[in-house]
Design a protein around this motif. Structure first.
Motif, mmCIF file in Angstrom:
data_model
loop_
_atom_site.group_PDB
_atom_site.id
_atom_site.type_symbol
_atom_site.label_atom_id
_atom_site.label_comp_id
_atom_site.label_asym_id
_atom_site.label_seq_id
_atom_site.Cartn_x
_atom_site.Cartn_y
_atom_site.Cartn_z
ATOM 1 N N THR A 48 25.764 67.939 65.740
ATOM 2 C CA THR A 48 26.043 69.373 65.690
ATOM 3 C C THR A 48 24.870 70.128 66.304
ATOM 4 N N ALA A 49 25.044 71.434 66.474
ATOM 5 C CA ALA A 49 23.960 72.258 66.999
ATOM 6 C C ALA A 49 22.761 72.254 66.062
ATOM 7 N N GLU A 50 23.004 72.032 64.777
ATOM 8 C CA GLU A 50 21.925 72.019 63.790
ATOM 9 C C GLU A 50 21.143 70.711 63.781
ATOM 10 N N GLY A 51 21.770 69.652 64.256
ATOM 11 C CA GLY A 51 21.116 68.355 64.247
ATOM 12 C C GLY A 51 22.114 67.234 64.031
ATOM 13 N N VAL A 52 21.598 66.022 63.914
ATOM 14 C CA VAL A 52 22.425 64.821 63.738
ATOM 15 C C VAL A 52 22.340 64.350 62.293
ATOM 16 N N THR A 53 23.490 64.038 61.717
ATOM 17 C CA THR A 53 23.532 63.438 60.393
ATOM 18 C C THR A 53 24.286 62.111 60.465
ATOM 19 N N LYS A 54 23.828 61.165 59.643
ATOM 20 C CA LYS A 54 24.459 59.846 59.590
ATOM 21 C C LYS A 54 24.526 59.370 58.147
ATOM 22 N N GLY A 55 25.601 58.663 57.825
ATOM 23 C CA GLY A 55 25.725 58.069 56.505
ATOM 24 C C GLY A 55 26.528 56.788 56.553
ATOM 25 N N ILE A 56 26.152 55.836 55.707
ATOM 26 C CA ILE A 56 26.873 54.562 55.617
ATOM 27 C C ILE A 56 28.115 54.767 54.752
ATOM 28 N N ILE A 57 29.256 54.351 55.244
ATOM 29 C CA ILE A 57 30.511 54.492 54.505
ATOM 30 C C ILE A 57 30.535 53.491 53.353
ATOM 31 N N VAL A 58 30.632 54.021 52.118
ATOM 32 C CA VAL A 58 30.587 53.147 50.936
ATOM 33 C C VAL A 58 31.858 53.223 50.099
ATOM 34 N N GLU A 59 32.768 54.151 50.435
ATOM 35 C CA GLU A 59 33.997 54.303 49.647
ATOM 36 C C GLU A 59 35.110 54.864 50.526
ATOM 37 N N THR A 60 36.264 54.222 50.485
ATOM 38 C CA THR A 60 37.416 54.646 51.284
ATOM 39 C C THR A 60 38.693 54.537 50.461
ATOM 40 N N GLU A 61 39.733 55.218 50.924
ATOM 41 C CA GLU A 61 41.075 55.078 50.357
ATOM 42 C C GLU A 61 42.089 55.011 51.481
ATOM 43 N N SER A 62 43.098 54.173 51.310
ATOM 44 C CA SER A 62 44.190 54.053 52.284
ATOM 45 C C SER A 62 45.355 54.944 51.879
ATOM 46 N N TYR A 63 45.938 55.617 52.861
ATOM 47 C CA TYR A 63 47.173 56.387 52.667
ATOM 48 C C TYR A 63 48.151 55.896 53.724
ATOM 49 N N MET A 64 49.228 55.253 53.215
ATOM 50 C CA MET A 64 50.044 54.404 54.064
ATOM 51 C C MET A 64 51.346 55.049 54.544
ATOM 52 N N GLY A 65 51.270 56.319 54.858
ATOM 53 C CA GLY A 65 52.340 56.974 55.581
ATOM 54 C C GLY A 65 53.665 57.062 54.866
ATOM 55 N N VAL A 66 54.721 56.709 55.566
ATOM 56 C CA VAL A 66 56.091 56.985 55.125
ATOM 57 C C VAL A 66 56.476 56.265 53.834
ATOM 58 N N ILE A 67 55.753 55.204 53.460
ATOM 59 C CA ILE A 67 56.085 54.444 52.250
ATOM 60 C C ILE A 67 55.229 54.846 51.050
ATOM 61 N N ASP A 68 54.307 55.766 51.248
ATOM 62 C CA ASP A 68 53.295 56.083 50.250
ATOM 63 C C ASP A 68 53.480 57.509 49.735
ATOM 64 N N ALA A 69 53.923 57.656 48.484
ATOM 65 C CA ALA A 69 54.205 58.979 47.925
ATOM 66 C C ALA A 69 52.959 59.852 47.798
ATOM 67 N N ALA A 70 51.777 59.264 47.924
ATOM 68 C CA ALA A 70 50.542 60.046 47.874
ATOM 69 C C ALA A 70 50.118 60.543 49.254
ATOM 70 N N ALA A 71 50.792 60.077 50.300
ATOM 71 C CA ALA A 71 50.408 60.431 51.674
ATOM 72 C C ALA A 71 51.058 61.733 52.119
#
Length: 200
Positions: free
Chosen positions: A28-51
């Motif tokens: 960004t104009a303010e600077g660079v930020t980086k982070g290691i991804i430690v947590e994810t969730e899958s949302y599986m489209g047409v079969i997933d009522a949470a998607a």
């Protein structure tokens, strides 16, 4: 090394696991930020009522989910916080991976400034906090993660870790889908947003 398009063309569950231990980068104009991804969730489209794309829904905000993998799907929750998802799989298969938490890696002072806190474990521990600390907002909707502004790269030195699997967070509205074990975390990492519950 920045991850190539092919990396994102796997299904949403495989991608959610594969993203753990990778590094999210934002220039960004303010600077660079980086982070290691430690947590994810899958949302599986047409079969997933949470998607958002459940049953093939295609409204304005869902459109980008129907691209091939490797694009940013950004949306707002509670009228004030942004969440970042990564589009998975092939074109017209609307699966995404929600980034729920990062471990800070670079640009710590900028993250603290944006979040107005110096508590390192609170900087990126949740999808809204993550976006605020990383400077991610509505302007990043549809960003191609194979370009040079917002992207994912390999960690300089790969780390060994065990993946824990659990239910997704805050989707009680989703019927049986609320019980799907589609949340993935790096075991014992102190930066995850919600700790695993130990059986009594």
């Amino acid at each position: 090394m920045k991850l190539p398009r092919e990396f994102y063309r796997q299904d949403g569950i495989s991608l959610a696991k594969a993203l753990l231990g990778k590094v999210l980068v934002h220039h960004t104009a303010e600077g660079v930020t980086k982070g290691i991804i430690v947590e994810t969730e899958s949302y599986m489209g047409v079969i997933d009522a949470a998607a958002h794309s459940y049953k093939g829904k295609k409204d304005g905000r869902c459109n980008i989910q129907y691209n091939e993998g490797g694009y940013a799907y950004i949306y707002m929750i509670y009228g004030m916080y942004y969440c970042m998802n990564i589009v998975a799989n092939e074109k017209d298969v609307p699966e995404v991976v929600l980034l729920r938490a990062l471990e800070p890696l670079e640009g710590l002072s900028l993250m603290e400034q944006r979040r107005k806190t110096s508590k390192r474990k609170a900087l990126l521990s949740g999808p809204g906090k993550l976006c605020q600390a990383m400077g991610i907002g509505k302007d990043n909707y549809g960003t191609d993660l194979c370009e040079d502004k917002l992207y994912v790269e390999d960690l300089a030195e790969a780390i060994d870790f065990e993946i824990e699997v659990s239910k997704r967070i805050n989707i009680d509205y989703a019927g049986e889908a609320r019980d799907y074990l589609w949340r993935f975390t790096i075991k014992d990492n102190p930066y995850v947003s919600v700790k695993m519950k130990t059986p009594s």
